[in-house]
Design an enzyme around this catalytic site. Structure first.
Site, PDB file in Angstrom:
ATOM      1  NE  ARG A  20      -2.264   1.003   3.847  1.00 36.05           N
ATOM      2  CZ  ARG A  20      -2.950   0.874   4.873  1.00 36.05           C
ATOM      3  NH1 ARG A  20      -4.272   0.591   4.756  1.00 36.05           N
ATOM      4  NH2 ARG A  20      -2.367   1.200   5.946  1.00 36.05           N
TER       5      ARG A  20
ATOM      6  CD  GLU B 160     -11.902   6.025   4.918  1.00 37.37           C
ATOM      7  OE1 GLU B 160     -11.230   4.982   5.072  1.00 37.37           O
ATOM      8  OE2 GLU B 160     -11.603   6.968   4.164  1.00 37.37           O
TER       9      GLU B 160
ATOM     10  CE  LYS C  54      -2.275   4.566   7.182  1.00 36.96           C
ATOM     11  NZ  LYS C  54      -3.839   5.001   7.639  1.00 36.96           N
TER      12      LYS C  54
END
Length: 304
Positions: free
Chosen positions: A58, A188, A155
């Site tokens: 990721r 989320e 992220k």
């Protein structure tokens, strides 16, 4: 939430320091003044790093989308993470690492000769109140808009929407908030994923289009398959979840690397299911904790 720092690697210093006073970044690093940087976090459990390869996958995806050059190869960064963990002497905690476009100017774009910045922090990890697990969390629908897809799945260090959502929730007396997209689908939480167990027992999670693909929730969804047929869940699905369907769930879960799996018992002052922690949540948390102790995604940290 008590946090302590035990070791820090800095590409600026060219090594690891253990004095917190030296764990600093240059003020002209592009991550500091423009938010042009990414990060990720892996868990340290009983002297072993959990699921590092998935987190690095990721991390590299976030770097590509953020147009960040790597600090050497994946293998080099992986080695630095492991060596820094060794030097920390810590057996349980968290490993957080950052990649930046480097220092050199206060301009909007990186300095032409900037070298990538890479930083690794080993610390005691985040902790949450026991009541989150024994009594469950209380959530609210945030008034802040969900991130566009590119920023949601990357992220990056720019967490302003997430910060504002959690501040709003705490000011209103809730534990956290939940993003809803413009189509009325569940997103989320501030820095954790949410999932649901439907009335007919299906474990459902929102699509990973406007939601960060959390390494922990991806692992939980995989581990959950072993519960099918045991009376706790009847299946696992990743799909769009309308708010009305979500509110009708018999269980609602908060999932993340630090919180693991915690029950959500109230949303916008309305109970979820019976308004008490449910059996699927407890079973999923137990599966994850066992995987973190003895699964096949652990890397031993060499002794110092």
């Amino acid at each position: 939430m008590a946090t302590f720092f035990t070791a820090f690697f800095s590409s600026q210093l060219g090594g690891v320091v253990t004095d917190p006073a030296l764990m600093v970044l240059p003020f002209d690093d592009h991550m500091v003044h423009r938010g042009h940087g990414i990060f990720d976090t892996a868990g340290l459990v009983n002297g072993r790093i959990y699921d590092l390869e998935a987190h690095l996958d990721r991390f590299l995806g976030s770097a590509e989308r953020s147009r960040l050059a790597l600090y050497g190869s994946r293998e080099r960064m992986r080695d630095i993470i492991i060596r820094t963990t060794t030097m920390s002497g810590l057996r349980d905690g968290s490993i957080r690492y950052w990649l930046t476009s480097g220092a050199g100017s206060l301009d909007l774009t990186p300095a032409p000769d900037a070298e990538p910045g890479f930083f690794v922090m080993i610390f005691g990890g985040l902790s949450y109140p026991d009541r989150w697990y024994t009594q469950g969390l209380r959530m609210m629908t945030t008034t802040y808009p969900i991130k566009p897809a590119l920023y949601a799945i990357t992220k990056a260090t720019n967490y302003l929407p997430n910060v504002l959502m959690q501040m709003e929730a705490k000011a209103a007396g809730f534990d956290n908030g939940i993003f809803i997209d413009e189509f009325g689908f569940v997103g989320e939480s501030s820095n954790m994923n949410v999932a649901f167990v439907t009335a007919d027992g299906v474990l459902r999670h929102p699509k990973f289009e406007r939601v960060l693909p959390g390494c922990t929730v991806l692992r939980v969804l995989d581990l959950a398959k072993s519960l099918v047929g045991k009376g706790l869940i009847t299946g696992v699905e990743v799909c769009d979840i309308p708010v009305a369907d979500a509110r009708a769930a018999r269980e609602m879960l908060l999932i993340g690397s630090s919180v693991k799996v915690a029950p959500i018992v109230e949303w916008d002052r309305q109970p979820i299911g019976t308004g008490t922690p449910g059996p699927a949540c407890a079973a999923l948390r137990a599966l994850l904790e066992e995987d973190m102790r003895s699964g096949d995604r652990l890397i031993d940290v060499p002794s110092a």
